[in-house]
Design an enzyme around this catalytic site. Structure first.
Site, PDB file in Angstrom:
ATOM      1  N   HIS A  75      43.763  75.179 -10.490  1.00  0.00           N
ATOM      2  CA  HIS A  75      43.410  76.477 -11.238  1.00  0.00           C
ATOM      3  C   HIS A  75      44.394  76.686 -11.887  1.00  0.00           C
ATOM      4  CE1 HIS A  75      45.908  78.744  -8.227  1.00  0.00           C
ATOM      5  NE2 HIS A  75      46.336  79.480  -9.286  1.00  0.00           N
ATOM      6  N   ASP A 120      42.379  72.489  -4.085  1.00  0.00           N
ATOM      7  CA  ASP A 120      43.252  73.192  -5.378  1.00  0.00           C
ATOM      8  C   ASP A 120      44.215  72.518  -5.945  1.00  0.00           C
ATOM      9  OD1 ASP A 120      43.629  74.715  -7.412  1.00  0.00           O
ATOM     10  OD2 ASP A 120      44.044  77.460  -5.891  1.00  0.00           O
ATOM     11  N   SER A 213      51.854  80.773  -8.388  1.00  0.00           N
ATOM     12  CA  SER A 213      50.811  79.832  -8.310  1.00  0.00           C
ATOM     13  C   SER A 213      50.860  78.498  -8.365  1.00  0.00           C
ATOM     14  CB  SER A 213      49.570  80.257  -9.500  1.00  0.00           C
ATOM     15  OG  SER A 213      48.526  80.824  -8.770  1.00  0.00           O
TER      16      SER A 213
END
Length: 263
Positions: A75, A120, A213
């Site tokens: 992502h 992910d 992230s």
């Protein structure tokens, strides 16, 4: 440096920096939150990467897994014009001797699903190999058959927001020690959003937050720091009573190996 191998077979190793054993040892006091985290010992998470756009804006973390490859979250949507910065601690300093690397190729997991956030994971092949040194060395990757039990204390690191409403991300690399949850425990918080491709940590007063992230969740295995999770998603307000959710490396290791072998 106890972690460097001076090989008795000349030319075979030439002082290698083994995985998961930083030359500068991490110190973890608060086993606490990046939201409630603490500053890391500079360069002690030697695989920590800052992914930056052309302006130098830090948008995601990542982990160096060997001199040619970095792993992060799908992502994060890394592009060829982004930069991979190694050996950074203080993002406000220009005197650190960081390595600013160019992206060679980007490999997003073919089954990444932005709705379920399954798979992910994304691999970046660097255009030129990183130089491994005291401040830059790779993390070990969890093996497919490794088991990391619920309750185990692990550590996440990054330059993510220290409060969800903070105006800016911190200059200094932060760390937080977090307990792993079983997926059964995690489903008590997140329900059926949790799949076998995810692993959860936190909910004990600490959490990863936006900007972390793609960064690492590492656990110690036989004395080496091992990448167990990739920061994936969590509460939009970084609530320290909610566990953060990470891509589960044991389930994704085979894809990593195949991708690296083929490229």
């Amino acid at each position: 440096m106890g972690h460097e191998v001076d090989s008795v077979l000349p030319g075979l190793f030439r002082r290698t920096y083994g995985c998961g054993r930083p030359a500068i040892s991490p110190v973890i006091t608060g086993y606490s939150r990046i939201v409630n985290g603490e500053e890391a010992v500079p360069h002690s998470w030697s695989w920590q990467v800052s992914l930056q756009d052309q302006t130098g804006f830090h948008f995601c973390g990542g982990s160096l897994i060997n001199e040619n490859w970095v792993v992060t979250a799908a992502h994060c949507n890394v592009k060829n014009y982004h930069r991979v910065v190694l050996g950074e601690h203080d993002r406000s300093s220009n005197s650190e001797g960081v390595q600013v690397m160019t992206v060679g190729q980007v490999f997003k997991h073919p089954r990444y699903n932005g709705f379920t956030i399954n798979n992910d994971i994304l691999l970046v092949k660097l255009a030129t190999p990183a130089t491994l040194n005291m401040r830059v060395s790779p993390v070990c990757l969890a093996e497919t058959d490794d088991v990391f039990e619920g309750g185990m204390k692990c550590v996440t690191s990054g330059w993510g927001l220290t409060r969800y409403n903070a105006a800016d991300t911190p200059a200094l690399l932060q760390q937080a020690a977090l307990p792993l949850l079983t997926n059964e425990q995690c489903k008590k918080f997140w329900g059926n959003k949790i799949s076998d491709l995810m692993i959860c940590a936190g909910a004990a007063g600490a959490s990863s937050c936006m900007g972390d992230s793609g960064g690492p969740l590492v656990c110690q295995k036989a004395g080496s720091w091992t990448l167990v999770g990739i920061v994936s998603w969590g509460s939009g307000t970084c609530t320290p009573t909610m566990p953060g959710v990470y891509a589960r490396v044991t389930e994704l290791r085979a894809w990593v190996d195949q991708t690296i072998a083929a490229n």
